[in-house]
Design a protein around this motif. Structure first.
Motif, PDB file in Angstrom:
ATOM      1  N   GLU A 147       0.828  -1.205   0.000  1.00 47.37           N
ATOM      2  CA  GLU A 147       0.000   0.000   0.000  1.00 47.37           C
ATOM      3  C   GLU A 147       0.868   1.263   0.000  1.00 47.37           C
ATOM      4  O   GLU A 147       1.909   1.315   0.648  1.00 47.37           O
ATOM      5  CB  GLU A 147      -0.891  -0.022   1.243  1.00 47.37           C
ATOM      6  CG  GLU A 147      -1.757   1.199   1.413  1.00 47.37           C
ATOM      7  CD  GLU A 147      -2.558   1.159   2.695  1.00 47.37           C
ATOM      8  OE1 GLU A 147      -2.474   2.128   3.479  1.00 47.37           O
ATOM      9  OE2 GLU A 147      -3.276   0.153   2.922  1.00 47.37           O
ATOM     10  N   THR A 154      -4.764   6.551   1.709  1.00 50.60           N
ATOM     11  CA  THR A 154      -4.328   5.475   0.824  1.00 50.60           C
ATOM     12  C   THR A 154      -4.453   5.908  -0.627  1.00 50.60           C
ATOM     13  O   THR A 154      -5.556   6.136  -1.126  1.00 50.60           O
ATOM     14  CB  THR A 154      -5.163   4.200   1.060  1.00 50.60           C
ATOM     15  OG1 THR A 154      -5.009   3.777   2.419  1.00 50.60           O
ATOM     16  CG2 THR A 154      -4.715   3.071   0.137  1.00 50.60           C
ATOM     17  N   PRO A 157      -3.794   0.907  -3.080  1.00 51.16           N
ATOM     18  CA  PRO A 157      -3.995  -0.179  -2.117  1.00 51.16           C
ATOM     19  C   PRO A 157      -2.952  -1.279  -2.271  1.00 51.16           C
ATOM     20  O   PRO A 157      -2.239  -1.347  -3.281  1.00 51.16           O
ATOM     21  CB  PRO A 157      -5.395  -0.694  -2.462  1.00 51.16           C
ATOM     22  CG  PRO A 157      -5.590  -0.327  -3.902  1.00 51.16           C
ATOM     23  CD  PRO A 157      -4.838   0.955  -4.105  1.00 51.16           C
TER      24      PRO A 157
END
Length: 323
Positions: A147, A154, A157
């Motif tokens: 990630e 984020t 991912p």
């Protein structure tokens, strides 16, 4: 306005239309194919840039292999995130290019071409000999990209948590391709690009008006190798392994052919050339033992008929969009 519309259509096609068509048809293997095309076109873009200053680069496979190994070593042995190792791999490949280019880029073009021809084999032999590269066993079990977070948000991912990592790699490779070709287009249309064009036409004349020809050659070669390192690093992440034979001399020649086939006079020539060369080879698979003969004959014919590449076909709107 026309170029902006073409860009929107292109981005819409690769980021939405292609995935939609693949999901409808269920041909999931096309993700790997198109991902490979995108990354090969990135490496070929670097080769095109050296052609832009009038130099023949037959060693891009060396820098792709360097990038793959640097990224793999940083991820597996130093525990660094792949997304950090990606630009690091490109920068290291560029640094190696500077060290190589400083002495040899002062020579005439024919000598530079001959030296780059052996670069890929030299790097392959170094990978076989160095302990950090694990010799012929290579580096295996490279983890999928983790990630990427910025300020707790984020951005990308963890690929290992995704249901379809092939789709994730496809998006990552296409994004890398778009960024690299946008950068290449900007370079060509910048002051640096104008200086490169003057060198291509007449190096002596460019030097007479104050252009540091040798310095400029090294800069361009470093940028070219940076692209190769990026492509190689991403390939290593997809395969989750890298070996001394991951990139060989044939790959370096293919990178050069992609530029010829698409068109040396067009920024996006390497992209079209890679797509044509990759799918052209696969389409002739049914020819069996005659595949290489027919494929080579077709390539030679295309180069004879279209010496300036496929993008030189006289369609006015294509020429306006790709220059």
């Amino acid at each position: 306005m026309t170029r902006l519309l073409a860009l929107v259509v292109f981005l819409f096609s690769i980021f939405w239309l292609v995935p939609f068509l693949i999901s409808v048809t269920g041909r999931w293997n096309f993700y790997f194919t198109l991902t490979s095309v995108a990354l090969l076109s990135v490496a070929s873009a670097g080769v095109w840039l050296t052609f832009y200053i009038g130099r023949i680069n037959i060693g891009q496979g060396a820098f792709a292999l360097i990038g793959a190994y640097v990224s793999a070593i940083l991820v597996t042995k130093a525990g660094i995130s792949f997304w950090v190792s990606l630009p690091a791999a490109g920068l290291f490949a560029g640094l190696v290019a500077v060290l190589i280019g400083l002495p040899i880029l002062r020579l005439r073009g024919v000598y530079f071409a001959m030296i780059t021809l052996v670069l890929t084999e030299v790097v392959r032999l170094a990978a076989l000999a160095l302990p950090i590269t694990n010799g012929a066993k290579g580096i295996v079990s490279i983890p999928l990209p983790s990630e990427l977070s910025i300020f707790g948000i984020t951005m990308i991912p963890d690929f290992s948590t995704m249901e379809n990592s092939k789709l994730a790699f496809y998006y990552a490779a296409c994004a890398l391709m778009v960024v690299c070709f946008a950068s290449l287009y900007r370079i060509v249309n910048s002051r640096l690009g104008h200086l490169c064009r003057s060198m291509q036409q007449n190096e002596e004349l460019a030097a007479s008006v104050g252009v540091n020809v040798a310095h400029l050659r090294v800069i361009v070669f470093a940028i070219s190798s940076f692209f190769g390192g990026l492509g190689g690093a991403m390939f290593g992440a997809i395969a989750q392994s890298v070996y001394p034979s991951s990139f060989v001399v044939k790959d370096s020649i293919d990178f050069m052919l992609n530029c010829f086939l698409g068109g040396l006079g067009y920024v996006f020539g390497p992209m079209l050339g890679t797509l044509t060369l990759y799918f052209g080879w696969d389409l002739m698979f049914e020819l069996g033992k005659y595949q290489l003969l027919v494929f080579s004959s077709v390539l030679i014919l295309l180069i004879l008929v279209l010496p300036n590449g496929l993008l030189s076909i006289r369609l006015g709107w294509i020429r306006r969009l790709t220059r």
